[in-house]
Scaffold this motif. Structure first.
Motif, PDB file in Angstrom:
ATOM      1  N   ARG A  72       1.351 -21.983   1.272  1.00  0.00           N
ATOM      2  CA  ARG A  72      -0.071 -21.664   1.454  1.00  0.00           C
ATOM      3  C   ARG A  72      -0.222 -20.275   2.082  1.00  0.00           C
ATOM      4  O   ARG A  72      -1.108 -19.492   1.696  1.00  0.00           O
ATOM      5  N   ILE A  73       0.644 -19.948   3.043  1.00  0.00           N
ATOM      6  CA  ILE A  73       0.621 -18.623   3.659  1.00  0.00           C
ATOM      7  C   ILE A  73       0.937 -17.548   2.623  1.00  0.00           C
ATOM      8  O   ILE A  73       0.273 -16.502   2.564  1.00  0.00           O
ATOM      9  N   TRP A  74       1.926 -17.791   1.782  1.00  0.00           N
ATOM     10  CA  TRP A  74       2.302 -16.799   0.764  1.00  0.00           C
ATOM     11  C   TRP A  74       1.175 -16.560  -0.235  1.00  0.00           C
ATOM     12  O   TRP A  74       1.040 -15.456  -0.766  1.00  0.00           O
ATOM     13  N   GLN A  75       0.369 -17.561  -0.471  1.00  0.00           N
ATOM     14  CA  GLN A  75      -0.771 -17.377  -1.380  1.00  0.00           C
ATOM     15  C   GLN A  75      -1.719 -16.299  -0.879  1.00  0.00           C
ATOM     16  O   GLN A  75      -2.404 -15.649  -1.671  1.00  0.00           O
ATOM     17  N   GLY A  76      -1.750 -16.103   0.427  1.00  0.00           N
ATOM     18  CA  GLY A  76      -2.679 -15.137   1.005  1.00  0.00           C
ATOM     19  C   GLY A  76      -2.104 -13.756   1.251  1.00  0.00           C
ATOM     20  O   GLY A  76      -2.792 -12.892   1.820  1.00  0.00           O
ATOM     21  N   VAL A  77      -0.881 -13.515   0.813  1.00  0.00           N
ATOM     22  CA  VAL A  77      -0.256 -12.203   1.049  1.00  0.00           C
ATOM     23  C   VAL A  77      -0.991 -11.116   0.266  1.00  0.00           C
ATOM     24  O   VAL A  77      -1.278 -11.264  -0.922  1.00  0.00           O
ATOM     25  N   ASP A  78      -1.304 -10.028   0.948  1.00  0.00           N
ATOM     26  CA  ASP A  78      -2.010  -8.905   0.342  1.00  0.00           C
ATOM     27  C   ASP A  78      -1.054  -8.080  -0.530  1.00  0.00           C
ATOM     28  O   ASP A  78       0.109  -7.859  -0.156  1.00  0.00           O
ATOM     29  N   VAL A  79      -1.531  -7.629  -1.675  1.00  0.00           N
ATOM     30  CA  VAL A  79      -0.672  -6.940  -2.644  1.00  0.00           C
ATOM     31  C   VAL A  79      -0.067  -5.658  -2.061  1.00  0.00           C
ATOM     32  O   VAL A  79       1.125  -5.385  -2.246  1.00  0.00           O
ATOM     33  N   ALA A  80      -0.862  -4.855  -1.377  1.00  0.00           N
ATOM     34  CA  ALA A  80      -0.342  -3.602  -0.830  1.00  0.00           C
ATOM     35  C   ALA A  80       0.782  -3.869   0.168  1.00  0.00           C
ATOM     36  O   ALA A  80       1.804  -3.156   0.187  1.00  0.00           O
ATOM     37  N   ASN A  81       0.613  -4.871   0.996  1.00  0.00           N
ATOM     38  CA  ASN A  81       1.643  -5.214   1.968  1.00  0.00           C
ATOM     39  C   ASN A  81       2.877  -5.796   1.285  1.00  0.00           C
ATOM     40  O   ASN A  81       4.007  -5.503   1.674  1.00  0.00           O
ATOM     41  N   LEU A  82       2.658  -6.597   0.267  1.00  0.00           N
ATOM     42  CA  LEU A  82       3.761  -7.155  -0.510  1.00  0.00           C
ATOM     43  C   LEU A  82       4.614  -6.044  -1.114  1.00  0.00           C
ATOM     44  O   LEU A  82       5.847  -6.025  -0.983  1.00  0.00           O
ATOM     45  N   GLN A  83       3.962  -5.105  -1.783  1.00  0.00           N
ATOM     46  CA  GLN A  83       4.687  -4.049  -2.484  1.00  0.00           C
ATOM     47  C   GLN A  83       5.482  -3.180  -1.522  1.00  0.00           C
ATOM     48  O   GLN A  83       6.653  -2.859  -1.775  1.00  0.00           O
ATOM     49  N   GLN A  84       4.861  -2.774  -0.406  1.00  0.00           N
ATOM     50  CA  GLN A  84       5.578  -1.901   0.519  1.00  0.00           C
ATOM     51  C   GLN A  84       6.689  -2.654   1.234  1.00  0.00           C
ATOM     52  O   GLN A  84       7.768  -2.086   1.495  1.00  0.00           O
ATOM     53  N   SER A  85       6.488  -3.920   1.551  1.00  0.00           N
ATOM     54  CA  SER A  85       7.531  -4.690   2.240  1.00  0.00           C
ATOM     55  C   SER A  85       8.774  -4.818   1.370  1.00  0.00           C
ATOM     56  O   SER A  85       9.911  -4.681   1.856  1.00  0.00           O
TER      57      SER A  85
END
Length: 266
Positions: A171-184
């Motif tokens: 459920r937490i992963w569903q809310g991950v923001d794309v910009a943060n995902l890509q840079q991480s």
């Protein structure tokens, strides 16, 4: 909620407080400070436990933007958080990505590190063979969101098979923001190889690794442990990539034994 304005960041953290010696917990990729709840509960009676959300994660993340950063930047964030909280030295506990930044903190700020607990992490660069899969996941996730198949894949990679707490993390992963995902993921893939510098880290270290870790092969962690001058090695039978969360009893026991060997803090 507690935030520290340091290094141009707004870092979320939790601090149990008190006058005891300090443990600082640094989480893995796609996780946050909550992954250390079993350790904070176990050690807070005797230790001051500080857990925090790293750049691009949890409550530290800023939706829609995440400037490029390295794990050296994250190591500096950790030390700046110690400064903010008035902590001179601490035992750094890092899982996977948290271990990457903890190792770099030990190399660049050795005077601030009392000891290391390294959970399912490594000193090497990312395996080049895994790069295409990382890129495919990020592209698909960015374009269409996290679907059930990807969520299940992440669950198996990070949490193993059939762990009862996985639903909450998906459920937490569903809310991950794309910009943060890509840079991480970009930071993960671009990190440097520090395996040749392990001999510089003179503090005691505990290296813990799950025998069923699908993300980091056991032999990579074992090589790191062998290269650290003062390390002890513990395998968690049946543990995956985050055994401190899924198998907290043996991890806590290993930590308790290790922490008990540390010289009193002067």
């Amino acid at each position: 909620m507690p935030f520290a304005a340091v290094n141009g960041q707004r870092l979320f953290y939790e601090d149990t407080g008190g006058s005891g010696p300090v443990l600082v917990f640094s989480h893995g990729l796609l996780m946050d400070h909550r992954m250390f709840a079993p350790q904070v509960a176990a050690f807070r009676p005797s230790w001051r436990c500080i857990s925090w959300d790293e750049r691009g994660h949890g409550a530290t993340a800023t939706p829609g933007q995440c400037a490029p950063f390295s794990y050296y930047d994250s190591a500096n964030d950790l030390v700046a958080l110690l400064d903010h909280l008035g902590v001179e030295r601490a035992v750094l506990v890092g899982m996977s990505q948290g271990g990457y930044l903890s190792l770099r903190a030990a190399l660049t700020h050795p005077q601030r590190v009392r000891a290391l607990v390294l959970i399912d992490t490594q000193a090497l660069k990312e395996d080049p063979a895994k790069m295409p899969a990382h890129q495919a996941v990020v592209a698909r996730w960015s374009q269409q969101g996290l679907d059930a198949d990807m969520a299940t894949g992440l669950e198996r990679t990070i949490l193993g098979d059939g762990w009862e707490g996985a639903v909450a993390w998906k459920r937490i992963w569903q809310g991950v923001d794309v910009a943060n995902l890509q840079q991480s993921f970009a930071t993960l893939d671009a990190r440097d190889d520090i395996s040749g510098r392990m001999g510089e880290i003179r503090v005691p270290a505990l290296v813990v690794h799950g025998t069923q870790d699908r993300a980091i092969p056991l032999e990579r962690a074992r090589a790191m442990a062998d290269a650290l001058p003062h390390a002890r090695w513990v395998e968690v039978d049946g543990g995956g990539h985050a055994p401190n969360l899924t198998h907290p009893e043996p991890v806590n026991a290993a930590m308790r034994d290790f922490l008990g060997t540390l010289a009193p803090q002067g």
